[in-house]
Design a protein around this motif. Structure first.
Motif, PDB file in Angstrom:
ATOM      1  N   TYR A 276      15.403   5.771  -2.341  1.00 13.09           N
ATOM      2  CA  TYR A 276      16.177   4.924  -1.446  1.00 13.09           C
ATOM      3  C   TYR A 276      15.962   5.306   0.015  1.00 13.09           C
ATOM      4  O   TYR A 276      15.984   4.431   0.898  1.00 13.09           O
ATOM      5  N   ALA A 277      15.738   6.578   0.282  1.00  9.85           N
ATOM      6  CA  ALA A 277      15.420   7.012   1.648  1.00  9.85           C
ATOM      7  C   ALA A 277      14.072   6.418   2.074  1.00  9.85           C
ATOM      8  O   ALA A 277      13.899   5.992   3.227  1.00  9.85           O
ATOM      9  N   PHE A 278      13.117   6.374   1.138  1.00  9.71           N
ATOM     10  CA  PHE A 278      11.807   5.789   1.405  1.00  9.71           C
ATOM     11  C   PHE A 278      11.941   4.304   1.728  1.00  9.71           C
ATOM     12  O   PHE A 278      11.342   3.799   2.698  1.00  9.71           O
ATOM     13  N   VAL A 279      12.740   3.593   0.952  1.00  6.70           N
ATOM     14  CA  VAL A 279      12.961   2.160   1.193  1.00  6.70           C
ATOM     15  C   VAL A 279      13.614   1.951   2.562  1.00  6.70           C
ATOM     16  O   VAL A 279      13.235   1.045   3.313  1.00  6.70           O
ATOM     17  N   ASP A 280      14.594   2.788   2.894  1.00  3.88           N
ATOM     18  CA  ASP A 280      15.245   2.683   4.201  1.00  3.88           C
ATOM     19  C   ASP A 280      14.246   2.900   5.337  1.00  3.88           C
ATOM     20  O   ASP A 280      14.286   2.203   6.357  1.00  3.88           O
ATOM     21  N   ASP A 281      13.351   3.872   5.155  1.00  2.00           N
ATOM     22  CA  ASP A 281      12.336   4.135   6.187  1.00  2.00           C
ATOM     23  C   ASP A 281      11.422   2.927   6.384  1.00  2.00           C
ATOM     24  O   ASP A 281      11.086   2.563   7.517  1.00  2.00           O
ATOM     25  N   LEU A 282      11.017   2.317   5.269  1.00  2.00           N
ATOM     26  CA  LEU A 282      10.174   1.119   5.366  1.00  2.00           C
ATOM     27  C   LEU A 282      10.908   0.002   6.107  1.00  2.00           C
ATOM     28  O   LEU A 282      10.307  -0.725   6.903  1.00  2.00           O
ATOM     29  N   HIS A 283      12.192  -0.112   5.843  1.00  2.00           N
ATOM     30  CA  HIS A 283      12.986  -1.139   6.509  1.00  2.00           C
ATOM     31  C   HIS A 283      13.029  -0.884   8.019  1.00  2.00           C
ATOM     32  O   HIS A 283      12.868  -1.810   8.825  1.00  2.00           O
TER      33      HIS A 283
ATOM     34  N   TRP B 240       0.823  -1.211   0.000  1.00  2.00           N
ATOM     35  CA  TRP B 240       0.000   0.000   0.000  1.00  2.00           C
ATOM     36  C   TRP B 240       0.858   1.262   0.000  1.00  2.00           C
ATOM     37  O   TRP B 240       0.565   2.222  -0.710  1.00  2.00           O
ATOM     38  N   LEU B 241       1.919   1.241   0.780  1.00  2.00           N
ATOM     39  CA  LEU B 241       2.793   2.415   0.853  1.00  2.00           C
ATOM     40  C   LEU B 241       3.532   2.622  -0.467  1.00  2.00           C
ATOM     41  O   LEU B 241       3.703   3.756  -0.921  1.00  2.00           O
ATOM     42  N   PHE B 242       3.973   1.532  -1.082  1.00  2.00           N
ATOM     43  CA  PHE B 242       4.616   1.646  -2.391  1.00  2.00           C
ATOM     44  C   PHE B 242       3.638   2.170  -3.435  1.00  2.00           C
ATOM     45  O   PHE B 242       4.012   2.986  -4.291  1.00  2.00           O
ATOM     46  N   ASP B 243       2.398   1.703  -3.387  1.00  2.00           N
ATOM     47  CA  ASP B 243       1.386   2.185  -4.332  1.00  2.00           C
ATOM     48  C   ASP B 243       1.204   3.696  -4.191  1.00  2.00           C
ATOM     49  O   ASP B 243       1.129   4.422  -5.193  1.00  2.00           O
TER      50      ASP B 243
END
Length: 216
Positions: A201-208, A167-170
């Motif tokens: 990449y900052a968004f991906v890091d936050d999700l991690h 959902w967040l990626f969408d």
């Protein structure tokens, strides 16, 4: 694609690509009914008579493009996207990178492929529906099959984590695409694209940080 398109396929690659690109843009922008073969021929720098010599009819040209685009999708997504890790977020990152790279390098192919789902084109892509769905199914299977749920935080259900990340990626993708459409990001602006990748990449890091266990 051989047989009925032999005359076209006998052309040198540069001329083939010029014709294909012109046709992809015209059909992808206007849909089958409103697409102009005059415009395609003019932008491809060939006579309209030669366009019909190569493809026979507007519908056969459209069919050729559907076959061409599906083969491209198989090469780009099914062969290049490898689920070689059980880390769902890492898989999603790789798939997004593939799509972004494709949008940058082959925008006309992406636009035409997405037009498969436009209602006005439905009657003309119907015979390619099964193959299109199969490509999509295989990509989804690679994305969602065999996920290593042990990487996620133990206080949140693993399947729920996958849904939340999806959902967040969408939402992130919708926001990014809107900014491209609005002209706030230009494909030719390398600095803007570099900044966009940094944001991604900052968004991906936050999700991690939110959903994964802390590294021991």
């Amino acid at each position: 694609m051989g047989g009925r398109f032999d005359a076209f396929l006998s052309l040198d690659n540069q001329k083939q690509q010029r014709i294909i690109k012109s046709a992809l843009i015209e059909f992808g922008t206007n849909g089958f009914k409103r697409a102009s073969t005059n415009t395609i021929a003019e932008n491809a720098q060939i006579g309209k008579g030669m366009l019909f010599y190569y493809f026979g009819s507007k519908k056969e040209l459209f069919d050729f493009l559907c076959e061409y685009t599906l083969e491209w999708a198989k090469n780009k997504y099914l062969r290049e996207f490898k689920a070689d890790t059980g880390d769902f977020l890492e898989r999603y990152r790789k798939l997004t990178e593939l799509k972004r790279k494709a949008i940058s390098e082959f925008p006309e192919v992406i636009k035409f492929y997405e037009s498969f789902y436009h209602e006005e084109n439905a009657p003309y892509v119907e015979k390619f529906t099964a193959e299109t769905q199969e490509v999509r199914r295989q990509v989804i299977d690679s994305l969602y099959g065999g996920i290593d749920y042990s990487l996620f935080r133990s206080d949140i259900d693993g399947e729920a984590v996958v849904k939340y990340i999806q959902w967040l990626f969408d939402g992130y993708t919708a926001d990014t695409e809107a900014r491209f459409r609005q002209g706030r990001i230009k494909m030719e602006d390398e600095n803007a694209l570099a900044a966009e990748w940094k944001r991604f990449y900052a968004f991906v890091d936050d999700l991690h940080h939110i959903f994964y266990k802390e590294a021991e």
